[in-house]
Design an enzyme around this catalytic site. Structure first.
Site, PDB file in Angstrom:
ATOM      1  N   LYS A 135     -15.284  22.770 -19.999  1.00  0.00           N
ATOM      2  CA  LYS A 135     -15.502  21.855 -21.124  1.00  0.00           C
ATOM      3  C   LYS A 135     -16.785  22.221 -21.861  1.00  0.00           C
ATOM      4  O   LYS A 135     -17.860  22.288 -21.265  1.00  0.00           O
ATOM      5  CB  LYS A 135     -15.582  20.416 -20.595  1.00  0.00           C
ATOM      6  N   CYS A 187     -10.851  16.960 -23.589  1.00  0.00           N
ATOM      7  CA  CYS A 187     -11.302  15.636 -24.019  1.00  0.00           C
ATOM      8  C   CYS A 187     -12.227  15.677 -25.236  1.00  0.00           C
ATOM      9  O   CYS A 187     -11.770  15.816 -26.365  1.00  0.00           O
ATOM     10  CB  CYS A 187     -11.954  14.926 -22.837  1.00  0.00           C
ATOM     11  N   GLU A 243      -7.077  15.198 -17.504  1.00  0.00           N
ATOM     12  CA  GLU A 243      -8.473  15.454 -17.144  1.00  0.00           C
ATOM     13  C   GLU A 243      -8.782  14.763 -15.822  1.00  0.00           C
ATOM     14  O   GLU A 243      -8.351  13.634 -15.572  1.00  0.00           O
ATOM     15  CB  GLU A 243      -9.404  14.934 -18.233  1.00  0.00           C
TER      16      GLU A 243
END
Length: 274
Positions: A119, A160, A50
């Site tokens: 995301k 994440c 990331e």
């Protein structure tokens, strides 16, 4: 509706744990070198961390943000084509239409852009006395699932904080994904508590492989990443794990892993009934 699960072919997965700095050009140069190294060791699918082209932090996102296509994704395209592999481009800050996103771009062996995952679940956390971080102060969320096919298996992509949401992994499982990848940057509070636990849970719950790629730890950074990039098999076992320094880890996925050939403990239900 649940997709038909195809037989997984054996392949080598490489996970790059990059030491990210404030020098974007240097970050990109190191990615080019490390992906080439991973390819030389037989990597057919390579996963980056990331925010690999910039420091991770709300104060950095707008400064380092790019359009897609742009400088960073052009480099990823070239590297994927040069090394004839599937490259999961971790994530970068993306600017589009006046909004910022935390975005993963995936490229195929001919350098083609296969997908772009934004995301979905933004990292907003406040642990009194330990850490406060609010991605939503600067970023906008994505709103779509992202899967791609390789000659080896189907892959589902999250970033994440997406890993904390079991429902996302279940949806990918129902779409026939046999590998879930999560570029992520857990920190020194959440990392030791939940990083490996969540990966093993997602793998075991869905009988899939799970791989995570973290930036290497930089104690001098404003946000200190936990590191410990990991690969977990469907049995919930860790089969590859990095320390906290810059490194590449490898996992031979499929036939060479005897646990993956065992009958699954259970199959995730196709309906809402137990």
């Amino acid at each position: 509706m649940t997709a038909v699960m195809r037989v997984m072919s054996k392949f080598r997965l490489a996970v790059v744990q990059l030491q990210v700095s404030s020098d974007k050009a240097n970050n990109l140069s190191k990615v080019r070198r490390l992906v080439k190294e991973a390819a030389g060791q037989g990597g057919k699918v390579v996963l980056l961390p990331e925010c690999f082209n910039s420091p991770y932090g709300t104060s950095f996102f707008s400064k380092y943000a790019e359009k897609i296509p742009g400088e960073t994704t052009q480099m990823l395209s070239e590297v994927a084509k040069e090394n004839k592999l599937h490259l999961v481009g971790g994530s970068i800050p993306e600017e589009d239409g006046g909004k910022l996103y935390n975005t993963c771009a995936v490229f195929g062996p001919e350098g083609e852009l296969i997908l772009k995952h934004r995301k979905i679940h933004l990292f907003d956390i406040d642990v009194p006395g330990k850490i406060r971080f609010q991605e939503s102060e600067t970023l906008s969320p994505g709103n779509s699932l992202s899967t791609f096919d390789t000659p080896f298996c189907r892959v589902g992509v999250g970033i994440c904080y997406d890993m904390r949401f079991a429902e996302l992994a279940q949806l990918y499982n129902r779409k026939g994904c046999q590998l879930l990848v999560y570029p992520g940057a857990f920190n020194m509070t959440t990392g030791p508590a939940h990083w490996e636990l969540l990966q093993r849970a997602r793998a075991l719950d869905n009988q899939t492989y799970v791989a995570t790629a973290s930036p290497a730890r930089d104690e001098a950074a404003s946000y200190v990443a936990w590191g410990h990039s990991t690969v977990v098999n469907p049995w919930g076992e860790v089969i590859a794990k990095a320390g906290h320094e810059e490194s590449i880890i490898y996992a031979d996925i499929g036939e060479s892993d005897s646990r993956s050939r065992k009958a699954p403990l259970w199959r995730p239900p196709r309906t809402g009934r137990c």
